[in-house]
Design a protein around this motif. Structure first.
Motif, PDB file in Angstrom:
ATOM      1  N   ALA A  90      -6.319  14.304   0.436  1.00 38.03           N
ATOM      2  CA  ALA A  90      -6.203  12.753  -0.695  1.00 38.03           C
ATOM      3  C   ALA A  90      -7.345  12.720   0.174  1.00 38.03           C
ATOM      4  CB  ALA A  90      -5.241  11.496  -0.392  1.00 38.03           C
ATOM      5  N   ILE A  91      -8.979  11.505  -0.119  1.00 40.07           N
ATOM      6  CA  ILE A  91      -9.651  11.737   1.144  1.00 40.07           C
ATOM      7  C   ILE A  91     -10.238  10.321   0.361  1.00 40.07           C
ATOM      8  CG2 ILE A  91     -11.705  12.761  -0.235  1.00 40.07           C
ATOM      9  CD1 ILE A  91     -12.707  13.272   2.511  1.00 40.07           C
TER      10      ILE A  91
ATOM     11  N   ILE B 223       1.425   2.097   8.892  1.00 44.88           N
ATOM     12  CA  ILE B 223       1.936   3.296   7.899  1.00 44.88           C
ATOM     13  C   ILE B 223       2.329   4.961   8.413  1.00 44.88           C
ATOM     14  CG2 ILE B 223       0.267   4.642   6.601  1.00 44.88           C
ATOM     15  CD1 ILE B 223      -1.048   2.184   6.161  1.00 44.88           C
ATOM     16  N   THR B 224       1.996   5.445   9.660  1.00 44.34           N
ATOM     17  CA  THR B 224       2.586   6.743  10.610  1.00 44.34           C
ATOM     18  C   THR B 224       1.898   6.436  12.283  1.00 44.34           C
ATOM     19  OG1 THR B 224       1.981   8.782  10.976  1.00 44.34           O
ATOM     20  CG2 THR B 224       0.090   7.087   9.379  1.00 44.34           C
TER      21      THR B 224
ATOM     22  N   ALA C  61      -9.061   3.038   3.330  1.00 46.19           N
ATOM     23  CA  ALA C  61      -8.674   3.967   4.244  1.00 46.19           C
ATOM     24  C   ALA C  61      -7.139   3.683   4.913  1.00 46.19           C
ATOM     25  CB  ALA C  61      -9.523   3.837   5.683  1.00 46.19           C
ATOM     26  N   LEU C  62      -6.351   2.982   4.808  1.00 41.96           N
ATOM     27  CA  LEU C  62      -5.155   2.473   4.931  1.00 41.96           C
ATOM     28  C   LEU C  62      -4.075   3.010   3.951  1.00 41.96           C
ATOM     29  CD1 LEU C  62      -4.998  -1.587   5.668  1.00 41.96           C
ATOM     30  CD2 LEU C  62      -4.558   1.016   7.704  1.00 41.96           C
TER      31      LEU C  62
ATOM     32  N   MET D 295     -12.673   5.197   8.947  1.00 41.75           N
ATOM     33  CA  MET D 295     -13.384   4.742   7.820  1.00 41.75           C
ATOM     34  C   MET D 295     -12.425   3.677   8.215  1.00 41.75           C
ATOM     35  SD  MET D 295     -14.266   5.029   5.527  1.00 41.75           S
ATOM     36  CE  MET D 295     -14.463   6.263   4.469  1.00 41.75           C
ATOM     37  N   LEU D 296     -11.802   3.061   8.797  1.00 45.05           N
ATOM     38  CA  LEU D 296     -11.417   2.515   8.971  1.00 45.05           C
ATOM     39  C   LEU D 296     -11.349   1.185  10.436  1.00 45.05           C
ATOM     40  CD1 LEU D 296      -8.993   0.491   8.212  1.00 45.05           C
ATOM     41  CD2 LEU D 296      -7.342   1.329   9.527  1.00 45.05           C
TER      42      LEU D 296
ATOM     43  N   ILE E 182       0.473  -1.269   0.243  1.00 44.52           N
ATOM     44  CA  ILE E 182      -0.115   0.035   0.410  1.00 44.52           C
ATOM     45  C   ILE E 182       1.016   1.942   0.171  1.00 44.52           C
ATOM     46  CG2 ILE E 182      -1.838   1.329   1.212  1.00 44.52           C
ATOM     47  CD1 ILE E 182      -2.676  -1.580   2.200  1.00 44.52           C
ATOM     48  N   LYS E 183       2.565   1.563   0.928  1.00 39.13           N
ATOM     49  CA  LYS E 183       2.779   1.974   1.144  1.00 39.13           C
ATOM     50  C   LYS E 183       3.506   2.281  -0.170  1.00 39.13           C
ATOM     51  CE  LYS E 183       4.577   1.942   5.513  1.00 39.13           C
ATOM     52  NZ  LYS E 183       5.481   1.467   6.320  1.00 39.13           N
TER      53      LYS E 183
ATOM     54  N   PRO F 160      -2.143   8.658  12.760  1.00 38.81           N
ATOM     55  CA  PRO F 160      -2.336   8.535  11.441  1.00 38.81           C
ATOM     56  C   PRO F 160      -3.653   9.766  11.129  1.00 38.81           C
ATOM     57  CG  PRO F 160      -3.626   6.495  12.908  1.00 38.81           C
ATOM     58  CD  PRO F 160      -2.815   7.938  12.859  1.00 38.81           C
ATOM     59  N   ASN F 161      -4.830  10.483   9.342  1.00 35.97           N
ATOM     60  CA  ASN F 161      -5.917  11.582   9.035  1.00 35.97           C
ATOM     61  C   ASN F 161      -6.841  10.740   9.975  1.00 35.97           C
ATOM     62  OD1 ASN F 161      -7.911  11.260   7.796  1.00 35.97           O
ATOM     63  ND2 ASN F 161      -5.926  13.076   7.264  1.00 35.97           N
TER      64      ASN F 161
ATOM     65  N   ARG G 182      -9.640  11.315  10.516  1.00 36.81           N
ATOM     66  CA  ARG G 182     -10.911  11.098   9.122  1.00 36.81           C
ATOM     67  C   ARG G 182     -11.032   9.353   8.868  1.00 36.81           C
ATOM     68  NH1 ARG G 182     -12.616  10.077   4.490  1.00 36.81           N
ATOM     69  NH2 ARG G 182     -14.562  10.639   3.716  1.00 36.81           N
ATOM     70  N   GLU G 183      -9.752   9.512   8.131  1.00 38.25           N
ATOM     71  CA  GLU G 183      -9.088   8.094   7.396  1.00 38.25           C
ATOM     72  C   GLU G 183      -9.559   6.686   8.886  1.00 38.25           C
ATOM     73  OE1 GLU G 183     -10.095   7.595   4.843  1.00 38.25           O
ATOM     74  OE2 GLU G 183     -10.080   9.516   4.310  1.00 38.25           O
ATOM     75  N   LEU G 184      -8.911   7.423   9.731  1.00 38.11           N
ATOM     76  CA  LEU G 184      -8.886   6.087  10.692  1.00 38.11           C
ATOM     77  C   LEU G 184     -10.253   5.990  11.359  1.00 38.11           C
ATOM     78  CD1 LEU G 184      -6.898   4.740  12.637  1.00 38.11           C
ATOM     79  CD2 LEU G 184      -6.990   6.302  14.736  1.00 38.11           C
TER      80      LEU G 184
ATOM     81  N   ASN H  10      -1.823  10.756   2.884  1.00 37.90           N
ATOM     82  CA  ASN H  10      -1.242  12.200   3.516  1.00 37.90           C
ATOM     83  C   ASN H  10      -0.431  11.976   4.778  1.00 37.90           C
ATOM     84  OD1 ASN H  10      -3.952  12.866   3.429  1.00 37.90           O
ATOM     85  ND2 ASN H  10      -5.358  11.423   5.002  1.00 37.90           N
ATOM     86  N   HIS H  11      -0.049  10.497   5.276  1.00 39.38           N
ATOM     87  CA  HIS H  11       1.488  10.966   5.845  1.00 39.38           C
ATOM     88  C   HIS H  11       2.671  11.129   5.075  1.00 39.38           C
ATOM     89  CE1 HIS H  11       4.550   9.686   8.242  1.00 39.38           C
ATOM     90  NE2 HIS H  11       4.507   8.621   7.124  1.00 39.38           N
TER      91      HIS H  11
ATOM     92  N   THR I  45      -5.485   6.078   1.834  1.00 37.21           N
ATOM     93  CA  THR I  45      -5.713   7.352   2.495  1.00 37.21           C
ATOM     94  C   THR I  45      -4.581   7.740   3.719  1.00 37.21           C
ATOM     95  OG1 THR I  45      -7.587   7.258   1.225  1.00 37.21           O
ATOM     96  CG2 THR I  45      -6.982   8.991   2.958  1.00 37.21           C
ATOM     97  N   ILE I  46      -4.297   7.431   4.512  1.00 37.41           N
ATOM     98  CA  ILE I  46      -3.576   6.925   5.527  1.00 37.41           C
ATOM     99  C   ILE I  46      -2.058   7.266   5.055  1.00 37.41           C
ATOM    100  CG2 ILE I  46      -2.966   6.193   7.400  1.00 37.41           C
ATOM    101  CD1 ILE I  46      -5.276   5.251   8.215  1.00 37.41           C
ATOM    102  N   ALA I  47      -1.980   6.929   4.246  1.00 39.33           N
ATOM    103  CA  ALA I  47      -0.528   6.283   3.501  1.00 39.33           C
ATOM    104  C   ALA I  47       0.048   7.484   2.651  1.00 39.33           C
ATOM    105  CB  ALA I  47       0.074   5.100   2.865  1.00 39.33           C
TER     106      ALA I  47
END
Lengths: 400, 400
Positions: free
Chosen positions: A91-92, B56-57, A78-79, B67-68, A18-19, B60-61, B63-65, A85-86, A81-83
């Motif tokens: 991204a959303i 990943i981080t 979600a994962l 979602m997850l 994913i990364k 984490p964002n 909103r995305e957390l 954003n990080h 998008t977290i990557a």
């Protein structure tokens, strides 16, 4: 340029993958593109969720199965998008429902009815990459639905059509081959293939792309690129027939091993009786394929058809019902067969393909049980043991 | 009767457990009840999803957390509903969004704003059991939100309030005890406890119920039953203070080991300087608790406060900032302490509880560092090594 990219389950099968995908998407974004990404569930997650439901019952409620399975794609969006954003990339993530993917039809195999694209357009305008859960949508009751296996391809092409974008399908193969390379090592990768040929190939078991997705691409004339993710090698473009540069007589050969042949012998030639048999098969969800009929002795006829081997249990139920009404029918099954099909738009204008294949079969002592033809394809059922002999000789003869 | 039942992660931790819970729910339904069930994610799933995001981080964002994490509960509602349907019981699963749970506030710690109960009411009218995903809702942007740890309790009590139902919280303990039974084996299970006492106990670290859920129960006067799932033993009812039959002086004792004491020595008694210190702590998200102040020599004062040991990193950041402005401040930390609190509405009308505890500490040679009191509780910080001595002697003295 506006691009809809789809990454399959293998491409997002681990956090590490994913990364890597995130880096690739950011690179594409930095080339001044607007990007919408459609993803599948990670690796084997959908299978694992189905396994859990099957621990409760073999026949889980379909609405609830959709509720369960849709969580797979939701986790991936979600994962990913977290990557993104990080890595500093706005991204959303959007579920199928949030992305405006409205579906119709029964749960677990719904069809996309329309896409309300306002929210995606708004996020693209904000400069965000939009990550959409594939395979899912929402119906008019507000219930979560899924599009059936391979549905993420359909999500991607439908989004590309709605957003007026090009479509890129990233998968674990590096393009469309004339023959499955696992079956024929010298198979050639195609630069281009027409929607029609790809649809025949999908239907006939080539398994790279979902047929509904190709159909949708044809309907809205969306060029679809199929390639391996993070791979520099060129993949295959699926385009309109007229755009295919090098017209070949035969584009591809596909092999379907999920085939069971059923023979109905010495039937009276009564249309009502025959219609009854096939209506019982249909009512029991048996997907009948390759029906062939021949005269037997006198007024009697023989009918053969194939159906997926995986539907043998449904078939057996149907046979019990048929025999209750017509106890004298002789029904036999043959499962050690495969279906081999050759596909090519060139067949429309060139005759003689069938004759050439008959020659190949005769020369190599391969007998076949059934033959069916469409405008751009010819299919045969042959014994499974003759698979590699048939595949290699046909591939060589047509330069596949 | 209309009942909202909540089952925690342990109660639905495996497919086998989900099947057993389904049987229990059907039994309750067959006693002519209308049932709404709120469930958590299976077992440790929320932790596993957080672990994936943290690969990943670390940040984490949010909103995305949400979602997850919301997928955890979504899987449980689907599987439980599949089990109920399989047993012939009409049931339907609803996500927080589908159940009309509208939230406000920041992602990962949203608050319930209101519940649009129409869909749940309609399904109850159809005779269905309604299975709702706990811990989650939807905000005004149409985004999935979560209510923070323990949020499923809050979902259940809020639904009970909206639907005018009683509320049953099933957990892995069989009720509320006067003292954590792991700390004091002879601890007594309470038949009843008031909302106020339970809120103090929750705040002070008893950990059985989420304090916001109890607060909501108090606000709407919803009696909350807390018990072990599938267990015939009676649990504990959380009710209004006036309804508690047997008024005790002290209802419970709670122990909080997540405590760090900070001492600020020889401060000049300047309100501005002191206000500055606590504003820096607040700005760095340090949850300050138990502030005590005493005169030192001359015009100097000493200030002590406690904060969660888990926030030591935030505290250290704040200390660096404070020392930049006030380099002469002496700051020391002490981490081998615990906070012991006694709670009871009886304290309002009975004095002498503090005196009795001072006696116990003196007799047993236990020194304490701080003492704070509220209308219905008294808390002490003591050395960790004195924990069992303090707990046992207080529990015996107040018959807990």
């Amino acid at each position: 340029m506006r691009i809809v990219q789809k990454y399959g389950g293998t491409s997002v099968g681990s956090i590490e993958k994913i990364k890597n995908i995130a880096d690739h998407i950011i690179k594409m974004k930095n080339e001044h593109n607007e990007i919408v990404v459609v993803v599948s569930a990670m690796g084997k997650m959908t299978d694992e969720l189905i396994r859990k439901a099957k621990q409760i019952t073999n026949n889980p409620n379909r609405r609830e199965l959709d509720m369960l399975l849709s969580t797979g794609e939701q986790q991936t969006i979600a994962l990913l998008t977290i990557a993104l954003n990080h890595k500093g990339q706005p991204a959303i993530s959007l579920t199928g429902s949030q992305a405006g993917i409205v579906t119709t039809g029964t749960h677990t195999k719904s069809k996309i009815k329309n896409i309300n694209k306002e929210r995606i357009e708004a996020h693209l305008k904000e400069g965000k990459i939009v990550i959409v859960a594939g395979f899912q949508g929402i119906n008019e009751n507000g219930d979560i639905t899924t599009l059936g296996r391979g549905g993420s391809d359909t999500s991607a092409v439908a989004l590309a059509a709605a957003l007026n974008a090009t479509c890129e399908i990233y998968t674990d193969v590096d393009g469309i081959y004339s023959v499955d390379p696992r079956e024929y090592k010298e198979a050639k990768k195609l630069e281009e293939i027409s929607y029609e040929e790809m649809m025949e190939m999908s239907n006939l078991g080539a398994g790279v792309m979902e047929v509904r997705a190709v159909e949708l691409g044809k309907k809205y004339n969306i060029p679809i690129y199929v390639g391996k993710s993070l791979c520099q090698n060129n993949g295959t473009y699926i385009v309109e027939r007229e755009q295919v540069m090098e017209q070949k007589l035969i584009t591809g050969l596909s092999i379907n091993e999920n085939a069971l042949m059923v023979n109905l012998l010495n039937l009276e030639n009564e249309p009502k009786k025959i219609a009854y048999i096939f209506s019982v098969l249909g009512a029991n969800d048996v997907n009948v394929d390759m029906i062939s009929q021949s005269m037997s002795n006198g007024n009697k006829i023989d009918i053969s058809f194939t159906c997926p081997l995986t539907e043998e249990d449904l078939l057996d139920k149907a046979i019990v019902l048929i025999k209750e009404h017509h106890p004298n029918i002789q029904i036999s099954k043959k499962s050690d067969i495969i279906k081999v099909s050759v596909v090519g738009v060139g067949m429309i204008s060139h005759s003689g393909v069938a004759a050439k294949i008959f020659d190949i079969f005769a020369e190599n002592n391969i007998s076949f049980y059934q033959i069916t033809t469409s405008e751009i394809s010819i299919s045969f059922t042959i014994d499974k043991e003759n698979k590699s002999k048939a595949v290699e000789n046909i591939a060589k003869a047509f330069n596949l």
